[in-house]
Design a protein around this motif. Sequence first.
Motif, mmCIF file in Angstrom:
data_model
loop_
_atom_site.group_PDB
_atom_site.id
_atom_site.type_symbol
_atom_site.label_atom_id
_atom_site.label_comp_id
_atom_site.label_asym_id
_atom_site.label_seq_id
_atom_site.Cartn_x
_atom_site.Cartn_y
_atom_site.Cartn_z
ATOM 1 N N VAL A 99 -0.370 -4.058 -1.191
ATOM 2 C CA VAL A 99 1.063 -3.974 -1.464
ATOM 3 C C VAL A 99 1.349 -2.825 -2.435
ATOM 4 C CG1 VAL A 99 3.026 -5.120 -2.535
ATOM 5 C CG2 VAL A 99 1.559 -6.390 -0.976
ATOM 6 N N TRP A 102 0.936 0.400 -0.594
ATOM 7 C CA TRP A 102 2.064 0.603 0.322
ATOM 8 C C TRP A 102 3.289 1.089 -0.436
ATOM 9 C CZ3 TRP A 102 3.588 1.460 5.017
ATOM 10 C CH2 TRP A 102 4.921 1.220 5.372
ATOM 11 N N HIS A 104 3.379 2.573 -3.312
ATOM 12 C CA HIS A 104 3.127 3.909 -3.829
ATOM 13 C C HIS A 104 3.405 4.971 -2.760
ATOM 14 C CE1 HIS A 104 0.209 7.151 -5.338
ATOM 15 N NE2 HIS A 104 1.205 7.130 -6.183
ATOM 16 N N ILE A 105 2.852 4.739 -1.591
ATOM 17 C CA ILE A 105 3.012 5.660 -0.470
ATOM 18 C C ILE A 105 4.477 5.788 -0.055
ATOM 19 C CG2 ILE A 105 2.534 5.952 1.983
ATOM 20 C CD1 ILE A 105 0.156 6.597 0.361
ATOM 21 N N THR A 106 5.128 4.660 0.111
ATOM 22 C CA THR A 106 6.504 4.713 0.597
ATOM 23 C C THR A 106 7.455 5.267 -0.453
ATOM 24 O OG1 THR A 106 6.693 2.360 0.077
ATOM 25 C CG2 THR A 106 6.288 2.944 2.362
ATOM 26 N N ALA A 108 6.603 7.602 -2.491
ATOM 27 C CA ALA A 108 6.365 9.039 -2.402
ATOM 28 C C ALA A 108 7.097 9.650 -1.216
ATOM 29 C CB ALA A 108 4.867 9.315 -2.287
#
Lengths: 123, 123
Positions: A99, A102, A104-106, A108
């Motif tokens: 989670v 996820w 962190h990526i989203t 970004a």
Amino acid sequence: MPLAEMHASMANPSFMNGVPELLILRTLSTGEMYGYELVQAIRARTNQAIKVGEGVVYPALHALESDGMLRSRRKLVNGRTRVYYAVTRKGEKHLAGLVRHWQHITDAIGLAIGGTAHAATAL
Amino acid sequence: MPLAEMHASMANPSFMNGVPELLILRTLSTGEMYGYELVQAIRARTNQAIKVGEGVVYPALHALESDGMLRSRRKLVNGRTRVYYAVTRKGEKHLAGLVRHWQHITDAIGLAIGGTAHAATAL
DNA sequence: CCATATACCTCTTGCGACAAGGTATGCATG
DNA sequence: CATGCATACCTTGTCGCAAGAGGTATATGG
């Protein structure tokens, strides 16, 4: 080509992978479920937007169990066998990490998409 | 295996693909850029969280151009050749669709992750 | 003269995700 | 009782994206 060194290389963990795994773990973390039910539950939890088929769910379930993320028990209901899966402590920790990753990526990507709109009055 | 029907089947558009394409188009929509620069720009725009390598960027650039999403022009700078890419009108439309799709997907996943936390006192 | 940064590119591989297919049982319907 | 549908499990094969690794070439600085 020099077929001398045809032995190894590296993995290819595209930064976008593992979403089905995330959805499976997260959904199971709301309570014990069996595969067939899981498929529909994920569909429901995502407002029909995402359908993770059985061909994805069952293999993932087996892999997660053999990794100690899930525990299963067989139950006989109406003459039919169901395999119920529950998230282990290890699974919960793993889920938390997924989670975070996820998010962190989203975050970004959201930043890249929305952030610093195009220059001045557009071009 | 029955090699009788080895002709077609279907695509495999996993609902999570196309993120590099999205980032490339979106970044280019802020202004003309060349490949090498793009790689770093994406890295920067995502706070170093996401690195789309050259092995991803260049092929994508070529594919997008031949699909009419991008237009390129060569420029000589300091004796080195740079290929600058700009988003076409078609590319802008496509980008808008990609963004909508991305938001739809991530909203759904966010809902599944956050929504309806686990039952009661957990099990 | 060599290393480093810039700048372009392609090739091959790996893995995740998927559709399709395969088995079996219960239940309803005609 | 046979046919079909929903439930429930599972595996196999395929496909395409993404990534890494490599390959070329020029400018610059030591």
